[in-house]
Design a protein around this motif. Structure first.
Motif, PDB file in Angstrom:
ATOM      1  N   SER A  92       0.817  -1.219   0.000  1.00 28.59           N
ATOM      2  CA  SER A  92       0.000   0.000   0.000  1.00 28.59           C
ATOM      3  C   SER A  92       0.855   1.276   0.000  1.00 28.59           C
ATOM      4  CB  SER A  92      -0.958  -0.002   1.187  1.00 28.59           C
ATOM      5  OG  SER A  92      -0.225  -0.014   2.399  1.00 28.59           O
ATOM      6  N   LEU A  93       2.138   1.133   0.318  1.00 28.14           N
ATOM      7  CA  LEU A  93       3.059   2.279   0.318  1.00 28.14           C
ATOM      8  C   LEU A  93       3.827   2.391  -0.998  1.00 28.14           C
ATOM      9  CD1 LEU A  93       4.643   1.545   3.808  1.00 28.14           C
ATOM     10  CD2 LEU A  93       2.999   3.365   3.308  1.00 28.14           C
ATOM     11  N   PHE A  94       3.686   1.373  -1.839  1.00 26.94           N
ATOM     12  CA  PHE A  94       4.502   1.259  -3.047  1.00 26.94           C
ATOM     13  C   PHE A  94       3.848   1.966  -4.228  1.00 26.94           C
ATOM     14  CE2 PHE A  94       6.108  -0.954  -6.819  1.00 26.94           C
ATOM     15  CZ  PHE A  94       7.472  -0.974  -6.563  1.00 26.94           C
ATOM     16  N   SER A  95       4.637   2.758  -4.927  1.00 26.44           N
ATOM     17  CA  SER A  95       4.131   3.494  -6.083  1.00 26.44           C
ATOM     18  C   SER A  95       4.421   2.750  -7.382  1.00 26.44           C
ATOM     19  CB  SER A  95       4.780   4.881  -6.137  1.00 26.44           C
ATOM     20  OG  SER A  95       4.431   5.510  -7.345  1.00 26.44           O
ATOM     21  N   ARG A  96       3.359   2.365  -8.052  1.00 25.46           N
ATOM     22  CA  ARG A  96       3.517   1.693  -9.347  1.00 25.46           C
ATOM     23  C   ARG A  96       3.665   2.695 -10.489  1.00 25.46           C
ATOM     24  NH1 ARG A  96       0.540  -1.938  -6.556  1.00 25.46           N
ATOM     25  NH2 ARG A  96       1.293  -4.066  -6.637  1.00 25.46           N
ATOM     26  N   VAL A  97       3.516   3.975 -10.192  1.00 22.85           N
ATOM     27  CA  VAL A  97       3.685   4.993 -11.241  1.00 22.85           C
ATOM     28  C   VAL A  97       5.107   5.556 -11.255  1.00 22.85           C
ATOM     29  CG1 VAL A  97       1.238   5.622 -11.349  1.00 22.85           C
ATOM     30  CG2 VAL A  97       2.749   6.839  -9.778  1.00 22.85           C
ATOM     31  N   ALA A  98       5.948   5.069 -10.355  1.00 26.05           N
ATOM     32  CA  ALA A  98       7.348   5.509 -10.350  1.00 26.05           C
ATOM     33  C   ALA A  98       7.986   5.129 -11.685  1.00 26.05           C
ATOM     34  CB  ALA A  98       8.105   4.849  -9.196  1.00 26.05           C
ATOM     35  N   MET A  99       8.803   6.041 -12.218  1.00 27.19           N
ATOM     36  CA  MET A  99       9.458   5.818 -13.513  1.00 27.19           C
ATOM     37  C   MET A  99      10.234   4.498 -13.528  1.00 27.19           C
ATOM     38  SD  MET A  99       9.043   8.781 -15.359  1.00 27.19           S
ATOM     39  CE  MET A  99      10.415   9.546 -16.171  1.00 27.19           C
ATOM     40  N   LYS A 100      10.875   4.189 -12.420  1.00 29.16           N
ATOM     41  CA  LYS A 100      11.742   3.013 -12.371  1.00 29.16           C
ATOM     42  C   LYS A 100      10.967   1.700 -12.274  1.00 29.16           C
ATOM     43  CE  LYS A 100      15.743   5.506 -10.883  1.00 29.16           C
ATOM     44  NZ  LYS A 100      16.841   5.696 -10.001  1.00 29.16           N
ATOM     45  N   TYR A 101       9.664   1.783 -12.001  1.00 28.24           N
ATOM     46  CA  TYR A 101       8.837   0.570 -11.921  1.00 28.24           C
ATOM     47  C   TYR A 101       8.890  -0.182 -13.249  1.00 28.24           C
ATOM     48  CZ  TYR A 101       4.760  -2.420 -11.071  1.00 28.24           C
ATOM     49  OH  TYR A 101       3.915  -3.495 -10.909  1.00 28.24           O
ATOM     50  N   LYS A 102       8.707   0.545 -14.338  1.00 29.96           N
ATOM     51  CA  LYS A 102       8.790  -0.067 -15.671  1.00 29.96           C
ATOM     52  C   LYS A 102      10.241  -0.277 -16.072  1.00 29.96           C
ATOM     53  CE  LYS A 102       4.606   1.003 -18.235  1.00 29.96           C
ATOM     54  NZ  LYS A 102       3.901   2.109 -18.843  1.00 29.96           N
ATOM     55  N   ALA A 103      11.083   0.721 -15.834  1.00 29.85           N
ATOM     56  CA  ALA A 103      12.488   0.669 -16.233  1.00 29.85           C
ATOM     57  C   ALA A 103      13.207  -0.546 -15.629  1.00 29.85           C
ATOM     58  CB  ALA A 103      13.199   1.960 -15.833  1.00 29.85           C
ATOM     59  N   TRP A 104      12.874  -0.878 -14.408  1.00 31.86           N
ATOM     60  CA  TRP A 104      13.517  -2.010 -13.731  1.00 31.86           C
ATOM     61  C   TRP A 104      12.816  -3.343 -14.033  1.00 31.86           C
ATOM     62  CZ3 TRP A 104      15.180  -0.499  -8.056  1.00 31.86           C
ATOM     63  CH2 TRP A 104      16.076   0.580  -8.116  1.00 31.86           C
ATOM     64  N   GLY A 105      11.769  -3.285 -14.863  1.00 28.82           N
ATOM     65  CA  GLY A 105      11.053  -4.502 -15.239  1.00 28.82           C
ATOM     66  C   GLY A 105      10.230  -5.114 -14.115  1.00 28.82           C
ATOM     67  N   LEU A 106       9.820  -4.293 -13.154  1.00 28.77           N
ATOM     68  CA  LEU A 106       9.091  -4.819 -11.991  1.00 28.77           C
ATOM     69  C   LEU A 106       7.655  -5.191 -12.342  1.00 28.77           C
ATOM     70  CD1 LEU A 106      10.368  -2.410  -9.188  1.00 28.77           C
ATOM     71  CD2 LEU A 106      11.297  -4.602  -9.914  1.00 28.77           C
ATOM     72  N   LYS A 107       7.145  -4.592 -13.414  1.00 24.13           N
ATOM     73  CA  LYS A 107       5.781  -4.872 -13.838  1.00 24.13           C
ATOM     74  C   LYS A 107       5.610  -6.359 -14.170  1.00 24.13           C
ATOM     75  CE  LYS A 107       2.282  -2.796 -16.769  1.00 24.13           C
ATOM     76  NZ  LYS A 107       1.984  -1.949 -17.908  1.00 24.13           N
ATOM     77  N   GLU A 108       6.682  -6.952 -14.695  1.00 23.36           N
ATOM     78  CA  GLU A 108       6.632  -8.362 -15.109  1.00 23.36           C
ATOM     79  C   GLU A 108       6.880  -9.318 -13.942  1.00 23.36           C
ATOM     80  OE1 GLU A 108       8.543  -6.014 -17.091  1.00 23.36           O
ATOM     81  OE2 GLU A 108       6.647  -5.832 -18.164  1.00 23.36           O
ATOM     82  N   LYS A 109       7.299  -8.775 -12.804  1.00 20.42           N
ATOM     83  CA  LYS A 109       7.624  -9.646 -11.663  1.00 20.42           C
ATOM     84  C   LYS A 109       6.449  -9.773 -10.711  1.00 20.42           C
ATOM     85  CE  LYS A 109      12.570  -8.803 -11.706  1.00 20.42           C
ATOM     86  NZ  LYS A 109      13.638  -7.990 -11.182  1.00 20.42           N
ATOM     87  N   ASN A 110       6.416 -10.893 -10.009  1.00 23.62           N
ATOM     88  CA  ASN A 110       5.395 -11.107  -8.996  1.00 23.62           C
ATOM     89  C   ASN A 110       6.010 -10.704  -7.657  1.00 23.62           C
ATOM     90  OD1 ASN A 110       3.182 -11.903  -7.582  1.00 23.62           O
ATOM     91  ND2 ASN A 110       3.396 -14.086  -7.995  1.00 23.62           N
ATOM     92  N   LEU A 111       5.721  -9.482  -7.217  1.00 22.34           N
ATOM     93  CA  LEU A 111       6.367  -8.940  -6.014  1.00 22.34           C
ATOM     94  C   LEU A 111       5.611  -9.308  -4.746  1.00 22.34           C
ATOM     95  CD1 LEU A 111       7.189  -5.339  -7.318  1.00 22.34           C
ATOM     96  CD2 LEU A 111       8.685  -7.326  -7.305  1.00 22.34           C
ATOM     97  N   GLY A 112       6.371  -9.623  -3.701  1.00 23.86           N
ATOM     98  CA  GLY A 112       5.786  -9.908  -2.397  1.00 23.86           C
ATOM     99  C   GLY A 112       6.069  -8.751  -1.441  1.00 23.86           C
ATOM    100  N   GLU A 113       5.553  -8.852  -0.229  1.00 24.01           N
ATOM    101  CA  GLU A 113       5.722  -7.794   0.773  1.00 24.01           C
ATOM    102  C   GLU A 113       7.197  -7.419   0.994  1.00 24.01           C
ATOM    103  OE1 GLU A 113       3.320  -5.864   3.090  1.00 24.01           O
ATOM    104  OE2 GLU A 113       2.662  -6.164   1.044  1.00 24.01           O
TER     105      GLU A 113
END
Length: 116
Positions: free
Chosen positions: A54-75
């Protein structure tokens, strides 16, 4: 009563919200770019907010740049990314007493105004 805001001094949205809410010296202000978030601080925020996600920003520029969109992130991933890169914290974060307000939605800003 404890009053703290985590913000980014270079963020025009943070500046606008803080001005709108008349945030002054009665608030402890932490610019997360110049003063990194500590493990204790992120843990306290997550405890109040209910999760690190709930504290994590998915609109951060680096979210896409670091390829995090494709990862299944946990807490633990959310916690580590926020600690590693300040732009992943959804901003601003207000802690007023034992309440936390995360982000810049109209609803969130209105809720902060009600508490103040």
């Amino acid at each position: 009563m404890r009053k703290k805001v985590y913000y980014l001094s270079t963020c025009s949205t943070c500046a606008r919200i803080m001005k709108e809410l008349n945030i002054g010296d009665d608030f402890e202000q932490q610019d997360i770019k110049t003063e990194k978030i500590t493990e204790e601080q992120i843990d306290e925020m997550a405890k109040l907010a209910g999760s690190y996600e709930s504290l994590f920003s998915r609109v951060a520029m680096k979210y896409k740049a670091w390829g995090l969109k494709e990862k299944n992130l946990g807490e633990q991933d959310y916690r580590n990314y926020i600690l590693e890169e300040y732009t992943f914290l959804k901003r601003p974060v207000f802690i007023i007493g034992d309440q936390i307000f995360v982000g810049n939605s109209k609803k969130t800003v209105a809720a902060i105004a009600d508490v103040l």
